[in-house]
Write an enzyme that holds these catalytic residues in place. Structure first.
Site, PDB file in Angstrom:
ATOM      1  N   ASP A  81       0.854  -1.194   0.000  1.00 51.95           N
ATOM      2  CA  ASP A  81       0.000   0.000   0.000  1.00 51.95           C
ATOM      3  C   ASP A  81       0.892   1.247   0.000  1.00 51.95           C
ATOM      4  OD1 ASP A  81      -2.421   1.396   0.214  1.00 51.95           O
ATOM      5  OD2 ASP A  81      -2.409   1.340   2.405  1.00 51.95           O
ATOM      6  N   HIS A  82       0.621   2.190  -0.883  1.00 49.24           N
ATOM      7  CA  HIS A  82       1.363   3.455  -0.938  1.00 49.24           C
ATOM      8  C   HIS A  82       2.870   3.286  -1.124  1.00 49.24           C
ATOM      9  CE1 HIS A  82      -2.078   6.021  -0.190  1.00 49.24           C
ATOM     10  NE2 HIS A  82      -2.455   5.175   0.753  1.00 49.24           N
ATOM     11  N   GLY A 179      -6.841   8.813   7.907  1.00 51.05           N
ATOM     12  CA  GLY A 179      -6.844   9.151   9.329  1.00 51.05           C
ATOM     13  C   GLY A 179      -8.221   9.295   9.933  1.00 51.05           C
ATOM     14  N   HIS A 208      -9.446   5.137  -1.189  1.00 50.57           N
ATOM     15  CA  HIS A 208      -8.599   5.218   0.018  1.00 50.57           C
ATOM     16  C   HIS A 208      -9.313   6.095   1.047  1.00 50.57           C
ATOM     17  CE1 HIS A 208      -4.519   3.696  -1.275  1.00 50.57           C
ATOM     18  NE2 HIS A 208      -5.231   3.588  -2.387  1.00 50.57           N
ATOM     19  N   GLY A 209      -8.795   6.051   2.272  1.00 53.68           N
ATOM     20  CA  GLY A 209      -9.329   6.950   3.310  1.00 53.68           C
ATOM     21  C   GLY A 209     -10.794   6.703   3.583  1.00 53.68           C
ATOM     22  N   ALA A 210     -11.187   5.419   3.646  1.00 52.20           N
ATOM     23  CA  ALA A 210     -12.622   5.089   3.674  1.00 52.20           C
ATOM     24  C   ALA A 210     -13.133   4.667   5.046  1.00 52.20           C
ATOM     25  CB  ALA A 210     -12.900   3.995   2.651  1.00 52.20           C
ATOM     26  N   SER A 211     -12.321   4.827   6.093  1.00 52.88           N
ATOM     27  CA  SER A 211     -12.787   4.430   7.420  1.00 52.88           C
ATOM     28  C   SER A 211     -13.982   5.277   7.865  1.00 52.88           C
ATOM     29  CB  SER A 211     -11.657   4.577   8.453  1.00 52.88           C
ATOM     30  OG  SER A 211     -10.815   3.441   8.413  1.00 52.88           O
ATOM     31  N   THR A 254      -7.600   3.063   9.640  1.00 54.22           N
ATOM     32  CA  THR A 254      -7.938   3.800  10.865  1.00 54.22           C
ATOM     33  C   THR A 254      -8.938   3.067  11.762  1.00 54.22           C
ATOM     34  OG1 THR A 254      -7.421   5.906   9.832  1.00 54.22           O
ATOM     35  CG2 THR A 254      -8.961   5.966  11.683  1.00 54.22           C
TER      36      THR A 254
END
Ligand code: G3H
Ligand code: 13P
Ligand code: ZN
Length: 306
Positions: A81-82, A179, A208-211, A254
Site C-alpha cells: 500500500d502506498h 486518518g 482510500h481513506g474510507a474508514s 484507521t
C-alpha cells in the site's frame, strides 16, 4: 490461496461489490483480517504500507501471509500500500507480494505517468498487479470549485492516465482522506465526479481513506482515556453509494487502529491484574475481527467465495 488484486477486483467490478483492503502491522491485525475473511467467506486484500514493512520486516510479513494463504479457504492478495518508489516496489515483488501500489499522486501528471509506467512494466513481467493513484486525498467540505479541481481526480485525465500506464486499478480522489479526522462539518464526497470517472475508465476503482470512525469505538476509547475529539469518518451510507457508483476496492486502516486502541484501553482498565500479552492483545484481535467482518458485509464481499 494467494492471488493478485486483478483476480479479486475484476469479479467485484462485474458484480458491483467491493473487496476490503485492510492494513496490517502485526500478527494480531493480520489474524483478525484472515479469520474474518474465513468466517465471512470473503475475498480479502492484506495491505502493508512501507512503514509497516519497516516495523515488521518484509520477510516475516511474506512468510506469515503465505502460511495463512496456503490453508485458508478464501482467496487473498498480499498488497503493498502506498509504495512511493521503484526500490520498495522491487523489494516487495521479490519478497512475493502479489500486488503493489505505486503512489505517484504527489507528482505532476507526466511524472506520475512515467513512474507508474516503469512500475507496471517491471510488475507485469512477474505477474504482479499494479494500483496507481491520480489526484490527492483531501477533504473538500469548504473548498472552492478551483480548489477541488486542483486536488480531486479529473475524469478525462484518469482515462488518459490508465490508457498510457496500463495500470490494473486506479485510486481516485473524491473527497476522502486518511486518518481519523476527515471532516470538520458534514461529510461530503464528490459522487458526480466518481460517476464520470467510472464512465471513462474501464479498470476497477479504489477508494482510500474510507474508514467510518464509528461513534461506538470513539466513545469506548474516550471512556477509557483516549483523546480523540473531532474525529469523524465516512458514513456507511456514503460507502454504499460509492460502491453502487463503481468503487471495487476499499481501504481501511484507521477503524482497525481505533478498535485496537479502544479495546486495549478497556481491557487494561477492567483487568488490572492481567499481564498475559495473549489475553491483552487477544481482546484487541477479536475487536478488529468484528470490525473487519462488519466491513465485509457492508461492502457486499461476504459469501463471495462460496
Ligand atoms: O494509508 C495508509 C495508512 O493509513 C497510513 O499508514 O502509518 O502505516 O504509513 P502508515
Ligand atoms: P483510513 O485512514 O480511512 O482507514 O484509510 C486507509 C487507507 O487509505 C490505506 O491506504
Ligand atoms: Zn491510502
Amino acid at each position: 490461496m494467494l492471488v493478485t488484486n486483478r483476480d479479486l477486483l475484476f469479479p467485484a467490478m462485474r458484480e458491483a461489490y467491493a473487496v476490503g483492503a485492510f492494513n496490517i502491522s502485526n500478527l494480531e491485525s493480520f489474524l483478525a483480517v484472515v479469520e474474518a475473511a474465513v468466517e465471512e467467506k470473503s475475498p480479502v486484500i492484506v495491505a502493508v504500507t512501507p512503514s509497516s514493512v519497516r516495523y515488521a520486516g518484509l520477510a516475516y510479513i511474506e512468510k506469515i501471509v503465505k502460511t495463512a494463504a496456503e490453508s485458508a479457504p478464501v482467496p487473498m492478495s498480499l498488497h503493498l500500500d502506498h509504495g512511493k518508489d521503484i526500490e520498495i516496489v522491487s523489494k516487495s515483488i521479490d519478497a512475493g507480494f502479489t500486488s503493489i501500489m505505486i503512489d505517484g499522486s504527489h507528482l505532476k501528471f507526466e511524472e506520475n505517468v512515467a513512474l507508474t509506467k516503469r512500475v507496471v512494466e517491471l510488475a507485469h513481467i512477474k505477474g504482479v498487479s499494479v494500483e496507481a493513484e491520480l489526484g490527492r486525498l483531501a477533504g473538500i467540505e469548504e473548498s472552492t470549485v478551483e480548489e477541488k479541481e486542483a486536488v480531486l481526480t479529473d475524469p478525462n485525465a484518469a482515462k488518459e492516465f490508465v490508457e498510457r500506464t496500463d495500470a490494473d486499478t486506479l485510486a481516485v480522489a473524491i473527497g476522502t482522506s486518511h486518518g481519523a479526522y476527515k471532516f470538520k462539518g458534514e461529510p461530503k464526497l464528490d459522487f458526480e465526479r466518481l460517476k464520470l470517472i467510472r464512465e471513462k475508465v474501464d479498470v476497477p476503482l479504489v477508494l482510500h481513506g474510507a474508514s467510518s470512525v464509528p461513534a461506538w469505538i470513539i466513545e469506548k476509547a474516550v471512556k477509557y482515556g483516549a483523546e480523540l475529539s473531532g474525529a469523524k469518518g465516512i458514513p456507511e451510507e456514503h460507502i454504499k453509494e460509492a460502491i453502487s457508483l463503481g468503487i471495487s476496492k476499499i481501504n481501511i486502516d484507521t477503524d482497525l487502529r481505533l478498535a485496537f486502541t479502544a479495546t486495549i484501553r478497556e481491557f487494561l482498565t477492567n483487568s488490572p491484574k492481567e499481564f498475559d500479552p495473549r489475553k491483552i492483545l487477544g481482546s484487541a484481535k477479536e475487536a478488529m475481527k468484528e470490525v473487519v467482518k462488519g466491513k465485509m458485509r457492508l461492502f457486499g464481499s461476504s459469501g463471495k467465495t462460496s
